[in-house]
Design a protein around this motif. Structure first.
Motif, mmCIF file in Angstrom:
data_model
loop_
_atom_site.group_PDB
_atom_site.id
_atom_site.type_symbol
_atom_site.label_atom_id
_atom_site.label_comp_id
_atom_site.label_asym_id
_atom_site.label_seq_id
_atom_site.Cartn_x
_atom_site.Cartn_y
_atom_site.Cartn_z
ATOM 1 N N VAL A 116 0.747 -1.077 -0.140
ATOM 2 C CA VAL A 116 0.071 0.003 -0.079
ATOM 3 C C VAL A 116 0.977 1.162 -0.029
ATOM 4 N N PHE A 139 -3.894 -1.334 -3.154
ATOM 5 C CA PHE A 139 -5.158 -1.857 -2.448
ATOM 6 C C PHE A 139 -6.225 -1.169 -3.384
ATOM 7 N N SER A 140 -7.396 -1.923 -2.914
ATOM 8 C CA SER A 140 -8.794 -1.773 -3.905
ATOM 9 C C SER A 140 -9.393 -0.267 -3.336
ATOM 10 N N TYR A 200 -11.833 0.121 -0.143
ATOM 11 C CA TYR A 200 -11.142 0.635 1.080
ATOM 12 C C TYR A 200 -11.837 2.045 1.558
ATOM 13 N N THR A 246 -7.995 2.200 4.970
ATOM 14 C CA THR A 246 -7.928 0.904 5.819
ATOM 15 C C THR A 246 -9.120 0.052 4.928
ATOM 16 N N SER A 247 -9.232 -1.121 5.354
ATOM 17 C CA SER A 247 -10.310 -2.260 4.704
ATOM 18 C C SER A 247 -11.623 -1.639 4.888
ATOM 19 N N TYR A 304 -2.941 2.385 7.096
ATOM 20 C CA TYR A 304 -2.022 2.878 6.041
ATOM 21 C C TYR A 304 -1.993 4.268 6.167
#
Length: 123
Positions: A2, A27-28, A32, A99-100, A112
């Motif tokens: 990330v 990341f997505s 996210y 963050t997720s 992150y």
């Protein structure tokens, strides 16, 4: 990995505007939670404005509502913060974070972090 790269900070006079950008990768971006935080000298880091991971709703601090606008460009994987009518108390290092799963713009929810960009509001 990330990566979050914030840019766009600088020196601006009171009442002026700036637009911050955060280039994201690793990341997505569309699922996210992602947002902006700031840390003023001598103060704790605080949430400014974030996009939630679920319904993409926006959670903003009361102090910036009507003044700052968060937006994103999925194609560019870039997050923005348009800051208008800047005041001396907006002086801070501004960070983008991701963050997720998160539904609130709270520091401890985010995993992150980018390196930050300094915004100084002064005449």
């Amino acid at each position: 990995d990330v990566q979050l790269q914030a840019s766009g900070g600088g020196l601006v006079q009171p009442g002026g505007s700036l637009r911050l950008s955060c280039a994201a990768s690793g990341f997505s971006f569309d699922t996210y939670a992602i947002g902006w935080f700031r840390q003023a000298p001598g103060k704790e880091r605080e949430g400014v404005s974030c996009i939630s991971s679920s319904d993409r709703s926006i959670d903003s601090a009361d102090s910036v509502k009507g003044q700052f606008t968060i937006s994103s460009d999925s194609a560019k994987k870039t997050l923005y913060l348009q800051m208008d009518n800047l005041k001396a108390e907006d002086t801070a290092i501004y960070y983008c974070a991701a963050t997720s799963i998160a539904h609130k713009c709270v520091v401890w929810l985010y995993d992150y972090w980018g390196q930050g960009t300094l915004v100084t509001v002064s005449s």
